[in-house]
Structures are given as C-alpha cells and as structure tokens.
Design a protein around this motif. Structure first.
Motif, PDB file in Angstrom:
ATOM      1  N   ASP A  32       7.538  28.682  45.177  1.00 61.94           N
ATOM      2  CA  ASP A  32       6.131  29.011  45.377  1.00 61.94           C
ATOM      3  C   ASP A  32       5.347  27.778  45.827  1.00 61.94           C
ATOM      4  OD1 ASP A  32       3.557  29.993  45.259  1.00 61.94           O
ATOM      5  OD2 ASP A  32       3.516  30.229  43.087  1.00 61.94           O
ATOM      6  N   GLY A  33       4.674  27.871  46.953  1.00 59.04           N
ATOM      7  CA  GLY A  33       3.821  26.784  47.423  1.00 59.04           C
ATOM      8  C   GLY A  33       4.454  25.995  48.551  1.00 59.04           C
ATOM      9  N   PRO A  34       3.642  25.283  49.317  1.00 63.15           N
ATOM     10  CA  PRO A  34       4.150  24.596  50.512  1.00 63.15           C
ATOM     11  C   PRO A  34       5.176  23.506  50.233  1.00 63.15           C
ATOM     12  CG  PRO A  34       1.867  23.976  50.061  1.00 63.15           C
ATOM     13  CD  PRO A  34       2.170  25.147  49.179  1.00 63.15           C
ATOM     14  N   LYS A  35       5.024  22.750  49.150  1.00 61.36           N
ATOM     15  CA  LYS A  35       5.990  21.688  48.855  1.00 61.36           C
ATOM     16  C   LYS A  35       7.354  22.265  48.509  1.00 61.36           C
ATOM     17  CE  LYS A  35       3.831  17.798  49.458  1.00 61.36           C
ATOM     18  NZ  LYS A  35       4.298  16.835  50.489  1.00 61.36           N
ATOM     19  N   ALA A  36       7.356  23.307  47.700  1.00 58.31           N
ATOM     20  CA  ALA A  36       8.629  23.944  47.339  1.00 58.31           C
ATOM     21  C   ALA A  36       9.274  24.576  48.564  1.00 58.31           C
ATOM     22  CB  ALA A  36       8.401  24.984  46.252  1.00 58.31           C
ATOM     23  N   VAL A  37       8.487  25.254  49.372  1.00 61.90           N
ATOM     24  CA  VAL A  37       9.035  25.901  50.566  1.00 61.90           C
ATOM     25  C   VAL A  37       9.535  24.854  51.561  1.00 61.90           C
ATOM     26  CG1 VAL A  37       8.478  27.355  52.549  1.00 61.90           C
ATOM     27  CG2 VAL A  37       7.639  27.967  50.274  1.00 61.90           C
ATOM     28  N   GLU A  38       8.806  23.760  51.681  1.00 60.36           N
ATOM     29  CA  GLU A  38       9.259  22.675  52.558  1.00 60.36           C
ATOM     30  C   GLU A  38      10.614  22.139  52.110  1.00 60.36           C
ATOM     31  OE1 GLU A  38       7.643  18.371  54.302  1.00 60.36           O
ATOM     32  OE2 GLU A  38       6.720  19.254  52.514  1.00 60.36           O
ATOM     33  N   GLY A  39      10.765  21.924  50.793  1.00 59.95           N
ATOM     34  CA  GLY A  39      12.045  21.454  50.279  1.00 59.95           C
ATOM     35  C   GLY A  39      13.153  22.452  50.531  1.00 59.95           C
ATOM     36  N   ASP A  62       2.649  23.796  60.899  1.00 57.91           N
ATOM     37  CA  ASP A  62       3.761  22.870  61.135  1.00 57.91           C
ATOM     38  C   ASP A  62       4.971  23.237  60.280  1.00 57.91           C
ATOM     39  OD1 ASP A  62       2.245  21.475  62.948  1.00 57.91           O
ATOM     40  OD2 ASP A  62       1.622  19.934  61.532  1.00 57.91           O
ATOM     41  N   LEU A  63       4.733  23.629  59.065  1.00 56.09           N
ATOM     42  CA  LEU A  63       5.812  23.993  58.150  1.00 56.09           C
ATOM     43  C   LEU A  63       6.507  25.275  58.593  1.00 56.09           C
ATOM     44  CD1 LEU A  63       7.382  23.807  55.442  1.00 56.09           C
ATOM     45  CD2 LEU A  63       5.437  24.966  54.356  1.00 56.09           C
ATOM     46  N   LEU A  64       5.734  26.239  59.078  1.00 55.42           N
ATOM     47  CA  LEU A  64       6.265  27.576  59.343  1.00 55.42           C
ATOM     48  C   LEU A  64       6.471  27.863  60.828  1.00 55.42           C
ATOM     49  CD1 LEU A  64       4.022  29.533  56.799  1.00 55.42           C
ATOM     50  CD2 LEU A  64       6.338  28.680  56.440  1.00 55.42           C
ATOM     51  N   ALA A  65       6.300  26.852  61.661  1.00 59.97           N
ATOM     52  CA  ALA A  65       6.336  27.061  63.113  1.00 59.97           C
ATOM     53  C   ALA A  65       7.629  27.715  63.580  1.00 59.97           C
ATOM     54  CB  ALA A  65       6.118  25.737  63.841  1.00 59.97           C
ATOM     55  N   ASP A  66       8.756  27.296  63.035  1.00 62.13           N
ATOM     56  CA  ASP A  66      10.054  27.807  63.491  1.00 62.13           C
ATOM     57  C   ASP A  66      10.705  28.736  62.482  1.00 62.13           C
ATOM     58  OD1 ASP A  66       9.898  26.242  65.857  1.00 62.13           O
ATOM     59  OD2 ASP A  66      10.548  24.484  64.720  1.00 62.13           O
ATOM     60  N   PRO A  86      -2.885  30.927  44.113  1.00 60.34           N
ATOM     61  CA  PRO A  86      -1.703  30.883  44.977  1.00 60.34           C
ATOM     62  C   PRO A  86      -1.996  30.181  46.300  1.00 60.34           C
ATOM     63  CG  PRO A  86      -1.985  33.064  44.018  1.00 60.34           C
ATOM     64  CD  PRO A  86      -3.229  32.302  43.713  1.00 60.34           C
ATOM     65  N   ALA A  87      -0.994  29.427  46.763  1.00 64.48           N
ATOM     66  CA  ALA A  87      -1.162  28.672  48.006  1.00 64.48           C
ATOM     67  C   ALA A  87      -0.927  29.533  49.238  1.00 64.48           C
ATOM     68  CB  ALA A  87      -0.208  27.479  48.024  1.00 64.48           C
ATOM     69  N   LYS A 149       7.572  27.951  37.183  1.00 63.01           N
ATOM     70  CA  LYS A 149       6.802  26.774  36.756  1.00 63.01           C
ATOM     71  C   LYS A 149       7.633  25.500  36.898  1.00 63.01           C
ATOM     72  CE  LYS A 149       3.590  28.983  33.486  1.00 63.01           C
ATOM     73  NZ  LYS A 149       3.943  30.371  33.760  1.00 63.01           N
ATOM     74  N   THR A 150       8.939  25.589  36.639  1.00 60.27           N
ATOM     75  CA  THR A 150       9.810  24.431  36.812  1.00 60.27           C
ATOM     76  C   THR A 150       9.904  24.044  38.278  1.00 60.27           C
ATOM     77  OG1 THR A 150      11.117  25.090  34.887  1.00 60.27           O
ATOM     78  CG2 THR A 150      12.123  23.510  36.381  1.00 60.27           C
ATOM     79  N   VAL A 151      10.092  25.042  39.131  1.00 65.84           N
ATOM     80  CA  VAL A 151      10.176  24.775  40.575  1.00 65.84           C
ATOM     81  C   VAL A 151       8.901  24.114  41.053  1.00 65.84           C
ATOM     82  CG1 VAL A 151      10.472  25.804  42.851  1.00 65.84           C
ATOM     83  CG2 VAL A 151      11.744  26.729  40.906  1.00 65.84           C
ATOM     84  N   ARG A 152       7.752  24.653  40.634  1.00 73.58           N
ATOM     85  CA  ARG A 152       6.483  24.098  41.090  1.00 73.58           C
ATOM     86  C   ARG A 152       6.253  22.691  40.542  1.00 73.58           C
ATOM     87  NH1 ARG A 152       3.721  28.163  40.022  1.00 73.58           N
ATOM     88  NH2 ARG A 152       2.754  27.562  38.059  1.00 73.58           N
ATOM     89  N   ALA A 153       6.601  22.455  39.267  1.00 74.84           N
ATOM     90  CA  ALA A 153       6.393  21.140  38.665  1.00 74.84           C
ATOM     91  C   ALA A 153       7.273  20.071  39.297  1.00 74.84           C
ATOM     92  CB  ALA A 153       6.651  21.203  37.154  1.00 74.84           C
ATOM     93  N   SER A 154       8.395  20.477  39.869  1.00 72.56           N
ATOM     94  CA  SER A 154       9.271  19.491  40.512  1.00 72.56           C
ATOM     95  C   SER A 154       8.725  19.041  41.861  1.00 72.56           C
ATOM     96  CB  SER A 154      10.679  20.080  40.714  1.00 72.56           C
ATOM     97  OG  SER A 154      10.741  20.939  41.837  1.00 72.56           O
ATOM     98  N   VAL A 155       7.739  19.752  42.385  1.00 71.56           N
ATOM     99  CA  VAL A 155       7.066  19.415  43.661  1.00 71.56           C
ATOM    100  C   VAL A 155       8.104  19.172  44.766  1.00 71.56           C
ATOM    101  CG1 VAL A 155       5.165  18.123  44.694  1.00 71.56           C
ATOM    102  CG2 VAL A 155       5.332  18.270  42.213  1.00 71.56           C
ATOM    103  N   GLY A 156       9.076  20.056  44.846  1.00 74.08           N
ATOM    104  CA  GLY A 156      10.087  19.967  45.893  1.00 74.08           C
ATOM    105  C   GLY A 156      11.341  19.222  45.496  1.00 74.08           C
ATOM    106  N   SER A 157      11.282  18.444  44.414  1.00 70.94           N
ATOM    107  CA  SER A 157      12.429  17.610  44.040  1.00 70.94           C
ATOM    108  C   SER A 157      13.632  18.426  43.580  1.00 70.94           C
ATOM    109  CB  SER A 157      12.035  16.612  42.941  1.00 70.94           C
ATOM    110  OG  SER A 157      11.193  15.607  43.470  1.00 70.94           O
ATOM    111  N   LEU A 158      13.410  19.661  43.135  1.00 69.88           N
ATOM    112  CA  LEU A 158      14.526  20.495  42.720  1.00 69.88           C
ATOM    113  C   LEU A 158      15.486  20.731  43.883  1.00 69.88           C
ATOM    114  CD1 LEU A 158      15.179  21.997  39.977  1.00 69.88           C
ATOM    115  CD2 LEU A 158      14.494  24.077  41.158  1.00 69.88           C
ATOM    116  N   PHE A 159      14.982  20.618  45.106  1.00 68.01           N
ATOM    117  CA  PHE A 159      15.816  20.802  46.287  1.00 68.01           C
ATOM    118  C   PHE A 159      16.473  19.495  46.742  1.00 68.01           C
ATOM    119  CE2 PHE A 159      12.647  24.173  46.366  1.00 68.01           C
ATOM    120  CZ  PHE A 159      13.441  25.283  46.588  1.00 68.01           C
ATOM    121  N   HIS A 160      16.119  18.381  46.106  1.00 69.29           N
ATOM    122  CA  HIS A 160      16.657  17.080  46.504  1.00 69.29           C
ATOM    123  C   HIS A 160      17.722  16.560  45.547  1.00 69.29           C
ATOM    124  CE1 HIS A 160      12.321  16.369  48.215  1.00 69.29           C
ATOM    125  NE2 HIS A 160      13.034  17.195  48.981  1.00 69.29           N
TER     126      HIS A 160
END
Length: 257
Positions: A32-39, A62-66, A86-87, A149-160
C-alpha cells in the motif's frame, strides 16, 4: 475506462488479502502506497496487479508510466488500504519470504523473536536495510511480515532485505550458530557493553531481539553466545525495540566498515 467500484469482483478478491489466513493460503499480499509499490516494481515479476485511482495515476506518473494499472474509484481504493489517508495506489504482490538458509548466507542478520507489533517489525526491517544487513528472521509467534502495517512501516525496505520465517526461535538461533554466526542477544542486563564489543561485532553477527513488552525469555537468551547491553547514560529505563535494533545494527555496520 470506467474505474472499478468497491463491489467489483477483482477488488473484493484483493480485499480478502487483509486477512492473514488468506495471505498465507494464496501466497499474496497488498503493498500500500507509492514507496511500497515502487519497491515491489523493482522486480516486476513479483507484482500481480496494481490498483490506482485516476488522480493517483496522474500524481505518480513516473512510478506508473510503464505499468498496466487497474483504475479504481476512491471508495474501492480505500477498501484495499488500512491507511487513515490512502495514497491512492496499491499492488497485489507475491510473497517474499525465503528459506532460512538463504538469509544466513550473509554476514549480518537480525532475528526477531515473538515481535508482535507490525509497526515495530517494519521499522526493524527498515533499520536492517539502512545498516546494510543481509537479512531478517521472523521467529516464533511473530507478526506476519506481509501485514499491511508492517509493509508500510518498512517504507519499501521489505522488498530490499531478504527475510525468512521460522516458527521455532531456538531453531533459528542454532541454525545461525551452525552457519558460523556469533549470536548476540540484545539484553539490558547483558554482560557485554555494546560500546566495548568491537571484537565481537567484527565477526559474522546475528542480533537476537525479543518481544516489545517482555524482551527475550531467559531460556532463549541463554542460547546466545553473548548478551549485549546498550548503555543507558540518562534516566530512561530502556529503549524500545526499533530504537535498540537501530543502535545495535549500526554498531555492527560501523565496525564492519
């Protein structure tokens, strides 16, 4: 294309992923949110579908262009998000957990034993990512890492940061030791002062963190190679879990670098 409503079958099926049992069964979760989706989109194969409102598609062009975006109305998007505001963009993603042995292939990991709070869990993952750790283990009766909430709190780091799930905390500790790690239990009453532990921190290290409320059980802390305390110089009784994890992981990062 007319945006889908909250009553649309695809939206309703995605909404079911708010329940842990469904996430576990389907091996899917919501980012949920641009940072999570970006990750998530860093590896497109792990993204099943992206939902966005028309305004969010314009805002995050820019995030969703492709990206092949499924447009939904504001009410439908809100039904997929547990955020107060919600973002406007949510992705359905494939689960990310990997085998424990894969996480233990690096030099610095965090083992979270019985960590229950989603925000704390996500923040620990974020700290591990920032400190350059190689992985995180969620052990015992821990929160589901794919909790929104965990995914959002990680601010994308869960994907890294690779993470594993191990039901038995003692098994996680023993596996780390067998893999060549020195296991350091973060313990306010530990015999080793963190600021005098450089020789230990220079080794392959698995930090062991306990529950937010009651810390590490004595029998689990006893399995660690050492108990390490963060010195408290003021009058605070202790540090919370996420702060303690940040201090310990960065102490390791400083020594390693």
């Amino acid at each position: 294309m007319t945006p889908l409503s909250a009553s649309n079958a695809r939206v309703k099926e995605a909404r079911k992923l708010s329940r842990r049992s469904v996430r576990t069964e389907r091996r899917l979760f919501l980012a949920d949110g641009p940072k999570a989706v970006e990750g998530a989109l860093e590896v497109p194969a792990r993204v099943v579908e992206v939902f966005a409102t028309p305004s969010a598609r314009e805002q995050y062009v820019d995030l969703l262009a492709d990206v092949d975006v499924t447009l939904v109305d504001d009410r439908a998007l809100a039904s997929l998000s547990d955020a107060v505001t919600p973002a406007g963009v949510v992705a359905v993603c494939r689960q990310l957990d990997v085998p424990l042995a894969e996480v233990l292939g690096g030099d610095l990991v965090a083992i979270c034993a019985d960590v229950r709070d989603p925000g704390n869990a996500g923040t620990v993952v974020r700290c591990a990512d920032a400190a350059g750790a190689d992985g995180v283990v969620f052990a015992g009766d821990a929160v589901d890492p794919s909790n929104p909430k965990t995914v959002r709190a990680s601010v994308g780091s869960l994907f890294h940061v690779p993470f594993a799930i191990e039901r038995d905390p003692a098994a996680a500790v023993r596996a780390a030791q067998e893999a060549g790690f020195v296991v350091l239990a973060a313990d306010g009453g530990g015999e080793v002062d963190l600021f005098e532990a450089d020789a230990l921190l220079a080794r392959r290290t698995a930090w062991l963190f306990g529950n937010e409320a009651w810390g590490l059980p004595d029998e689990l802390a006893a399995l660690a190679d050492h108990r390490v305390r963060i010195p408290i110089h003021g009058r605070a009784e202790s540090l919370n879990l996420a702060t303690a994890a940040a201090v310990c992981l960065y102490a390791s990062a400083r020594t390693r670098r």
